[in-house]
Design an enzyme around this catalytic site. Structure first.
Site, PDB file in Angstrom:
ATOM      1  CE  LYS A  73      -1.633   3.138   2.069  1.00 47.27           C
ATOM      2  NZ  LYS A  73      -1.464   4.590   1.702  1.00 47.27           N
ATOM      3  CD  GLU A  90      13.649   1.335   9.070  1.00 42.25           C
ATOM      4  OE1 GLU A  90      14.148   2.445   9.373  1.00 42.25           O
ATOM      5  OE2 GLU A  90      14.209   0.258   9.296  1.00 42.25           O
ATOM      6  CB  CYS A 115      13.327   9.311   7.926  1.00 41.50           C
ATOM      7  SG  CYS A 115      14.017   8.058   6.860  1.00 41.50           S
ATOM      8  CD  GLU A 160      10.781  13.007  10.718  1.00 42.98           C
ATOM      9  OE1 GLU A 160       9.661  12.494  10.872  1.00 42.98           O
ATOM     10  OE2 GLU A 160      11.764  12.389  10.284  1.00 42.98           O
TER      11      GLU A 160
HETATM   12  P1  NAP Z   1       2.257   8.752   7.476  1.00 38.44           P
HETATM   13  O1  NAP Z   1       0.912   9.318   7.671  1.00 38.44           O
HETATM   14  O2  NAP Z   1       2.916   8.068   8.593  1.00 38.44           O
HETATM   15  O3  NAP Z   1       2.177   7.801   6.195  1.00 38.44           O
HETATM   16  C1  NAP Z   1       2.994   6.689   5.899  1.00 38.44           C
HETATM   17  C2  NAP Z   1       2.141   5.607   5.266  1.00 38.44           C
HETATM   18  O4  NAP Z   1       1.182   5.112   6.215  1.00 38.44           O
HETATM   19  C3  NAP Z   1       1.309   6.095   4.086  1.00 38.44           C
HETATM   20  O5  NAP Z   1       1.185   5.064   3.132  1.00 38.44           O
HETATM   21  C4  NAP Z   1      -0.011   6.385   4.748  1.00 38.44           C
HETATM   22  O6  NAP Z   1      -1.086   6.462   3.863  1.00 38.44           O
HETATM   23  C5  NAP Z   1      -0.123   5.225   5.700  1.00 38.44           C
HETATM   24  N1  NAP Z   1      -1.075   5.402   6.793  1.00 38.44           N
HETATM   25  C6  NAP Z   1      -1.528   6.557   7.341  1.00 38.44           C
HETATM   26  N2  NAP Z   1      -2.408   6.293   8.327  1.00 38.44           N
HETATM   27  C7  NAP Z   1      -2.529   4.943   8.410  1.00 38.44           C
HETATM   28  C8  NAP Z   1      -3.290   4.051   9.227  1.00 38.44           C
HETATM   29  N3  NAP Z   1      -4.123   4.494  10.170  1.00 38.44           N
HETATM   30  N4  NAP Z   1      -3.151   2.722   9.033  1.00 38.44           N
HETATM   31  C9  NAP Z   1      -2.316   2.253   8.099  1.00 38.44           C
HETATM   32  N5  NAP Z   1      -1.587   3.044   7.284  1.00 38.44           N
HETATM   33  C10 NAP Z   1      -1.675   4.367   7.437  1.00 38.44           C
HETATM   34  O7  NAP Z   1       3.232   9.876   6.993  1.00 38.44           O
HETATM   35  P2  NAP Z   1       2.843  11.084   6.033  1.00 38.44           P
HETATM   36  O8  NAP Z   1       1.457  11.573   6.221  1.00 38.44           O
HETATM   37  O9  NAP Z   1       3.163  10.632   4.685  1.00 38.44           O
HETATM   38  O10 NAP Z   1       3.828  12.191   6.581  1.00 38.44           O
HETATM   39  C11 NAP Z   1       3.606  12.804   7.846  1.00 38.44           C
HETATM   40  C12 NAP Z   1       4.901  13.044   8.556  1.00 38.44           C
HETATM   41  O11 NAP Z   1       5.557  11.803   8.806  1.00 38.44           O
HETATM   42  C13 NAP Z   1       5.937  13.821   7.769  1.00 38.44           C
HETATM   43  O12 NAP Z   1       5.736  15.181   7.836  1.00 38.44           O
HETATM   44  C14 NAP Z   1       7.213  13.355   8.395  1.00 38.44           C
HETATM   45  O13 NAP Z   1       7.501  14.065   9.560  1.00 38.44           O
HETATM   46  C15 NAP Z   1       6.933  11.938   8.737  1.00 38.44           C
HETATM   47  N6  NAP Z   1       7.461  11.016   7.720  1.00 38.44           N
HETATM   48  C16 NAP Z   1       8.521  10.260   8.024  1.00 38.44           C
HETATM   49  C17 NAP Z   1       9.037   9.397   7.077  1.00 38.44           C
HETATM   50  C18 NAP Z   1      10.193   8.535   7.371  1.00 38.44           C
HETATM   51  O14 NAP Z   1      10.757   7.942   6.455  1.00 38.44           O
HETATM   52  N7  NAP Z   1      10.607   8.387   8.580  1.00 38.44           N
HETATM   53  C19 NAP Z   1       8.486   9.317   5.815  1.00 38.44           C
HETATM   54  C20 NAP Z   1       7.374  10.103   5.527  1.00 38.44           C
HETATM   55  C21 NAP Z   1       6.882  10.932   6.486  1.00 38.44           C
HETATM   56  P3  NAP Z   1      -1.450   7.906   3.225  1.00 38.44           P
HETATM   57  O15 NAP Z   1      -0.367   8.186   2.266  1.00 38.44           O
HETATM   58  O16 NAP Z   1      -2.764   7.719   2.594  1.00 38.44           O
HETATM   59  O17 NAP Z   1      -1.477   8.899   4.363  1.00 38.44           O
END
Ligand code: NAP
Ligand code: MG
Length: 472
Positions: free
Chosen positions: A170, A245, A279, A379
């Site tokens: 996904k 991660e 990250c 972050e």
């Molecule tokens: P996120 O919400 O954690 O999304 C990561 C993945 O999880 C996406 O595929 C997301 O889908 C999915 N997801 C979200 N809610 C979920 C749930 N309840 N159950 C299962 N899967 C779920 O991260 P983001 O919204 O893309 O970014 C938010 C913040 O996270 C960023 O601003 C950053 O600080 C941090 N981030 C960290 C990393 C890293 O590599 N450590 C990478 C990206 C972001 P959707 O795409 O539909 O939301």
């Protein structure tokens, strides 16, 4: 604009059961460039059942044969490298040169490395009177973010397939196009049906359905700590394996006597790459108090070289961030830094000059940042660097470790042994010593709230294996 209607499962493209779509934004031009299905519980269920059905055949396929399939996939990635780079630039907005080198380059390396590991890994061992078999964990649910959208998928799929697991992916809603491209390449590589499956969709719907599905044996997640905690709890409740991660707030520690010019320049480049959406970025730069003013001067000059612009222009080094939400979030942190009393020496919360359209953020530098400020603790995931001063080496270590995260970091010293000794006291998963290069075979993962488990190389493969021991 391209409309996609299908999910990839059981080796074919099937119409999603969803009536909802997700719009894919080009964040540089601020235009919708495609739509993809917002996959449903039912789509996820069909995909998991396809992965379950394919498991007995794939797990008993000889490792050398699995390696050959991974070679074929790596060949496809090589042949389509430019299309991969362009696709990631379209949907993420990162400069096309960076897309070629990293967004396409890294998954090519990783896929190749797992072709080799599949062929050479010892999947059995003798311990005394026991014969121990390293077996695939089973069906893997992979949930991935948008910042390195192909790499983060391949860093899960390649070791999972090498181990003999089957996978349902996904991808992030912001960057589904490169994931769809990967599914096409898997198909072209001729992998057996059901071994790799892909459902685009929203996190709380398709992601949640995948994490909860009883047919999934291991959930591998990359993304925010907030969602990671939730996934970990879901997996714990079902006693499923989980790999997380998560985020970081890594320290770049420049010790007294280090080459300040080099360390600052590389430190700034590390944060500005991918618009700070990494990250493992070194978003806290720690400098000795006596060199603080010089570090500020050097960092200001280095940041000035990052002029945001069109990521398709080969000379541009920093593009937009991924979305309106991310832009607003990052700008909010910049305002927060100002209100907390940090000194803004470059950038700021306004749109960069001449770039009112698109998701652009000014490359920003704060100094006089205190370790307990929000901008030093959370972050930000944007092109924002905080400079902190320290009094002595113990103070530097205390500040470096004063974080709920522990993903990455850097140390600079004229004395390599001193740098290594300092790195060994940092509570973080990986440290680059005096500019040590990224190694795609080294274990990658976090201490503390940066995660659970390791990716890449043989350690990444081990995540997808469990053991059966026969006492003879
Ligand atoms: P996120 O919400 O954690 O999304 C990561 C993945 O999880 C996406 O595929 C997301 O889908 C999915 N997801 C979200 N809610 C979920 C749930 N309840 N159950 C299962 N899967 C779920 O991260 P983001 O919204 O893309 O970014 C938010 C913040 O996270 C960023 O601003 C950053 O600080 C941090 N981030 C960290 C990393 C890293 O590599 N450590 C990478 C990206 C972001 P959707 O795409 O539909 O939301
Ligand atoms: Mg999200």
């Amino acid at each position: 604009m391209r409309e996609h209607h299908s999910v990839y499962l059981d080796g074919t493209w099937l119409p999603s059961t969803s009536t909802e779509t997700i719009e894919v934004l080009d964040p540089a031009r601020d235009e919708v460039i495609a739509t993809v299905p917002a996959g449903t519980d039912e789509d996820v269920d069909r995909a998991v059942r396809a992965a379950q059905a394919a498991l007995p055949g794939w797990r008993t396929t000889a490792p050398a044969r699995r390696a050959a399939y991974l070679e074929a996939l790596a060949d496809q990635l090589d042949a389509h490298a430019e299309e991969i780079a362009r696709t990631v630039t379209d949907e993420l907005g990162c400069p096309v040169g960076f897309s070629r080198a990293v967004q396409a380059g890294l998954p090519r390396q990783v896929a190749r490395s797992y072709a080799e590991l599949a062929a050479t890994h010892p999947f059995e061992e003798r311990i005394g009177n026991s014969h121990v078999f390293h077996e695939p964990v089973g069906v893997v649910g992979a949930i991935t973010p948008w910042n390195y959208p192909l790499h983060q998928i391949v860093a899960k799929v390649a070791p999972a397939l090498a181990a003999g697991c089957t996978v349902v992916v996904k991808p992030a809603e912001n960057t589904p196009l490169v994931a769809l491209l990967l599914a096409r390449l898997v198909d072209a590589a001729g992998l057996p049906a059901g071994v790799f499956n892909l459902v685009t969709g929203l996190g709380p719907v398709a992601g949640e359905a995948l994490a909860r599905h009883p047919g999934v044996d291991l959930v591998s997640f990359t993304g925010s700590t907030r969602v990671g905690r939730h996934i970990g709890a879901l997996a714990g409740g079902e006693v499923k394996r989980v790999a997380l991660e998560l985020g970081g707030k890594s320290a770049n520690v420049i010790l007294p006597g280090a080459d300040l010019t080099k360390a600052v320049k590389i430190g700034v480049a590390n944060v500005m790459a991918n618009s700070g959406q990494t990250c493992s970025a070194w978003t806290r730069m720690l400098v000795p108090a006596e060199h603080h003013e010089e570090a500020v001067r050097l960092a200001t000059a280095a940041v000035a070289k990052y002029v945001p612009g069109d990521p398709r222009d080969e000379t541009v080094r920093v593009g937009p961030v991924v979305s309106h939400a991310q832009r607003d979030r990052v700008r909010g942190y910049i305002e927060r830094g100002v209100s907390e009393g940090a000194r803004l020496v470059a950038g700021g919360p306004q749109a960069p000059e001449g770039l009112d359209r698109g998701c652009y953020v000014r490359p920003t530098l704060f100094t006089d940042v205190e370790p307990d400020m929000v901008i030093a603790q959370e972050e930000i995931f944007g092109p924002v660097l905080s400079l902190l001063r320290y009094q002595d080496t113990e103070d530097a270590l205390r500040i470096a470790n004063d974080s709920r995260y522990g993903l990455s970091g850097a140390v600079w010293s004229e004395d390599q042994a001193e740098a290594v000794a300092f790195a060994r006291r940092m509570r973080t998963g990986q440290v680059d010593v005096n500019g040590g290069r990224f190694n795609p075979l080294a274990p990658f993962g976090g201490y503390k709230q940066s995660g659970v488990g390791r990716e890449l190389g043989p350690h990444g493969l081990a995540e997808y294996l469990h053991t059966q021991s026969l006492q003879l």
